[in-house]
Design a protein around this motif. Structure first.
Motif, PDB file in Angstrom:
ATOM      1  N   GLN A  28       5.201  19.049   2.320  1.00 11.66           N
ATOM      2  CA  GLN A  28       6.036  20.250   2.385  1.00 11.66           C
ATOM      3  C   GLN A  28       6.564  20.655   1.009  1.00 11.66           C
ATOM      4  O   GLN A  28       6.922  21.811   0.805  1.00 11.66           O
ATOM      5  N   GLU A  29       6.632  19.726   0.070  1.00 10.24           N
ATOM      6  CA  GLU A  29       7.124  20.033  -1.272  1.00 10.24           C
ATOM      7  C   GLU A  29       6.066  20.720  -2.142  1.00 10.24           C
ATOM      8  O   GLU A  29       6.400  21.325  -3.153  1.00 10.24           O
ATOM      9  N   LEU A  30       4.809  20.620  -1.753  1.00 10.45           N
ATOM     10  CA  LEU A  30       3.740  21.226  -2.541  1.00 10.45           C
ATOM     11  C   LEU A  30       3.773  22.744  -2.383  1.00 10.45           C
ATOM     12  O   LEU A  30       4.076  23.261  -1.306  1.00 10.45           O
ATOM     13  N   PRO A  31       3.418  23.467  -3.430  1.00  8.51           N
ATOM     14  CA  PRO A  31       3.337  24.937  -3.307  1.00  8.51           C
ATOM     15  C   PRO A  31       2.290  25.333  -2.258  1.00  8.51           C
ATOM     16  O   PRO A  31       1.307  24.622  -2.051  1.00  8.51           O
ATOM     17  N   GLU A  32       2.511  26.450  -1.619  1.00  9.28           N
ATOM     18  CA  GLU A  32       1.603  26.934  -0.565  1.00  9.28           C
ATOM     19  C   GLU A  32       0.165  27.027  -1.074  1.00  9.28           C
ATOM     20  O   GLU A  32      -0.769  26.655  -0.379  1.00  9.28           O
ATOM     21  N   GLU A  33      -0.022  27.536  -2.294  1.00 11.16           N
ATOM     22  CA  GLU A  33      -1.370  27.648  -2.884  1.00 11.16           C
ATOM     23  C   GLU A  33      -2.065  26.291  -2.943  1.00 11.16           C
ATOM     24  O   GLU A  33      -3.245  26.170  -2.647  1.00 11.16           O
ATOM     25  N   THR A  34      -1.320  25.286  -3.344  1.00 18.21           N
ATOM     26  CA  THR A  34      -1.872  23.936  -3.467  1.00 18.21           C
ATOM     27  C   THR A  34      -2.242  23.380  -2.101  1.00 18.21           C
ATOM     28  O   THR A  34      -3.308  22.785  -1.936  1.00 18.21           O
ATOM     29  N   ARG A  35      -1.383  23.595  -1.116  1.00 13.69           N
ATOM     30  CA  ARG A  35      -1.684  23.109   0.244  1.00 13.69           C
ATOM     31  C   ARG A  35      -2.933  23.775   0.803  1.00 13.69           C
ATOM     32  O   ARG A  35      -3.771  23.128   1.416  1.00 13.69           O
ATOM     33  N   GLN A  36      -3.077  25.079   0.567  1.00 15.83           N
ATOM     34  CA  GLN A  36      -4.265  25.789   1.050  1.00 15.83           C
ATOM     35  C   GLN A  36      -5.529  25.274   0.366  1.00 15.83           C
ATOM     36  O   GLN A  36      -6.550  25.069   1.019  1.00 15.83           O
ATOM     37  N   ALA A  37      -5.440  25.066  -0.940  1.00 13.76           N
ATOM     38  CA  ALA A  37      -6.605  24.575  -1.689  1.00 13.76           C
ATOM     39  C   ALA A  37      -6.987  23.168  -1.222  1.00 13.76           C
ATOM     40  O   ALA A  37      -8.170  22.880  -1.008  1.00 13.76           O
ATOM     41  N   LEU A  38      -6.014  22.301  -1.052  1.00  6.24           N
ATOM     42  CA  LEU A  38      -6.301  20.941  -0.596  1.00  6.24           C
ATOM     43  C   LEU A  38      -6.873  20.929   0.816  1.00  6.24           C
ATOM     44  O   LEU A  38      -7.811  20.181   1.107  1.00  6.24           O
ATOM     45  N   THR A  39      -6.332  21.764   1.682  1.00  3.11           N
ATOM     46  CA  THR A  39      -6.844  21.845   3.048  1.00  3.11           C
ATOM     47  C   THR A  39      -8.303  22.293   3.037  1.00  3.11           C
ATOM     48  O   THR A  39      -9.143  21.710   3.725  1.00  3.11           O
ATOM     49  N   ALA A  40      -8.618  23.296   2.244  1.00  2.00           N
ATOM     50  CA  ALA A  40     -10.009  23.777   2.154  1.00  2.00           C
ATOM     51  C   ALA A  40     -10.932  22.684   1.622  1.00  2.00           C
ATOM     52  O   ALA A  40     -12.049  22.501   2.134  1.00  2.00           O
ATOM     53  N   LEU A  41     -10.488  21.942   0.617  1.00  2.00           N
ATOM     54  CA  LEU A  41     -11.315  20.867   0.064  1.00  2.00           C
ATOM     55  C   LEU A  41     -11.538  19.738   1.068  1.00  2.00           C
ATOM     56  O   LEU A  41     -12.649  19.207   1.182  1.00  2.00           O
ATOM     57  N   ILE A  42     -10.500  19.383   1.807  1.00  4.07           N
ATOM     58  CA  ILE A  42     -10.628  18.307   2.796  1.00  4.07           C
ATOM     59  C   ILE A  42     -11.563  18.730   3.922  1.00  4.07           C
ATOM     60  O   ILE A  42     -12.421  17.958   4.363  1.00  4.07           O
ATOM     61  N   VAL A  43     -11.438  19.978   4.381  1.00  2.00           N
ATOM     62  CA  VAL A  43     -12.328  20.482   5.434  1.00  2.00           C
ATOM     63  C   VAL A  43     -13.772  20.460   4.941  1.00  2.00           C
ATOM     64  O   VAL A  43     -14.679  20.024   5.645  1.00  2.00           O
ATOM     65  N   ARG A  44     -13.987  20.901   3.700  1.00  3.58           N
ATOM     66  CA  ARG A  44     -15.340  20.897   3.126  1.00  3.58           C
ATOM     67  C   ARG A  44     -15.898  19.477   3.036  1.00  3.58           C
ATOM     68  O   ARG A  44     -17.071  19.241   3.329  1.00  3.58           O
ATOM     69  N   LEU A  45     -15.055  18.533   2.660  1.00  5.33           N
ATOM     70  CA  LEU A  45     -15.465  17.137   2.589  1.00  5.33           C
ATOM     71  C   LEU A  45     -15.914  16.638   3.960  1.00  5.33           C
ATOM     72  O   LEU A  45     -16.969  16.010   4.095  1.00  5.33           O
ATOM     73  N   PHE A  46     -15.135  16.935   4.992  1.00  2.31           N
ATOM     74  CA  PHE A  46     -15.494  16.514   6.355  1.00  2.31           C
ATOM     75  C   PHE A  46     -16.789  17.168   6.820  1.00  2.31           C
ATOM     76  O   PHE A  46     -17.658  16.509   7.395  1.00  2.31           O
ATOM     77  N   VAL A  47     -16.932  18.469   6.592  1.00  2.00           N
ATOM     78  CA  VAL A  47     -18.128  19.190   7.035  1.00  2.00           C
ATOM     79  C   VAL A  47     -19.361  18.674   6.304  1.00  2.00           C
ATOM     80  O   VAL A  47     -20.400  18.415   6.924  1.00  2.00           O
ATOM     81  N   ASP A  48     -19.243  18.486   4.998  1.00  2.00           N
ATOM     82  CA  ASP A  48     -20.375  17.956   4.221  1.00  2.00           C
ATOM     83  C   ASP A  48     -20.756  16.560   4.691  1.00  2.00           C
ATOM     84  O   ASP A  48     -21.935  16.231   4.821  1.00  2.00           O
ATOM     85  N   HIS A  49     -19.759  15.744   4.963  1.00  2.00           N
ATOM     86  CA  HIS A  49     -20.028  14.383   5.425  1.00  2.00           C
ATOM     87  C   HIS A  49     -20.717  14.409   6.798  1.00  2.00           C
ATOM     88  O   HIS A  49     -21.681  13.685   7.022  1.00  2.00           O
TER      89      HIS A  49
END
Length: 65
Positions: A28-49
């Motif tokens: 919750q302390e992370l900026p919204e932009e950072t949370r969105q970017a991390l969420t997109a990267l994690i989703v991409r990691l799962f989909v690629d895997h």
């Protein structure tokens, strides 16, 4: 005398009682932009895997034939 760095890298493997590493921020302390970017990267990691695992299974099935 060497200059001390003002930035710290997160050390995921150090003992928690060591005071030299920066504390990991709460989500919750992370900026919204950072949370969105991390969420997109994690989703991409799962989909690629999942895609790689699926392709590997198809290769194995095709190899047996």
């Amino acid at each position: 005398m060497p200059r001390q760095s003002m930035t710290y890298q997160f050390d995921l493997f150090s003992a928690p009682h060591r005071g030299k590493t920066a504390a990991t921020p709460q989500w919750q302390e992370l900026p919204e932009e950072t949370r969105q970017a991390l969420t997109a990267l994690i989703v991409r990691l799962f989909v690629d895997h999942a895609s790689d695992a699926s392709a590997s299974q198809q290769k194995e099935v095709g190899h047996d034939a």
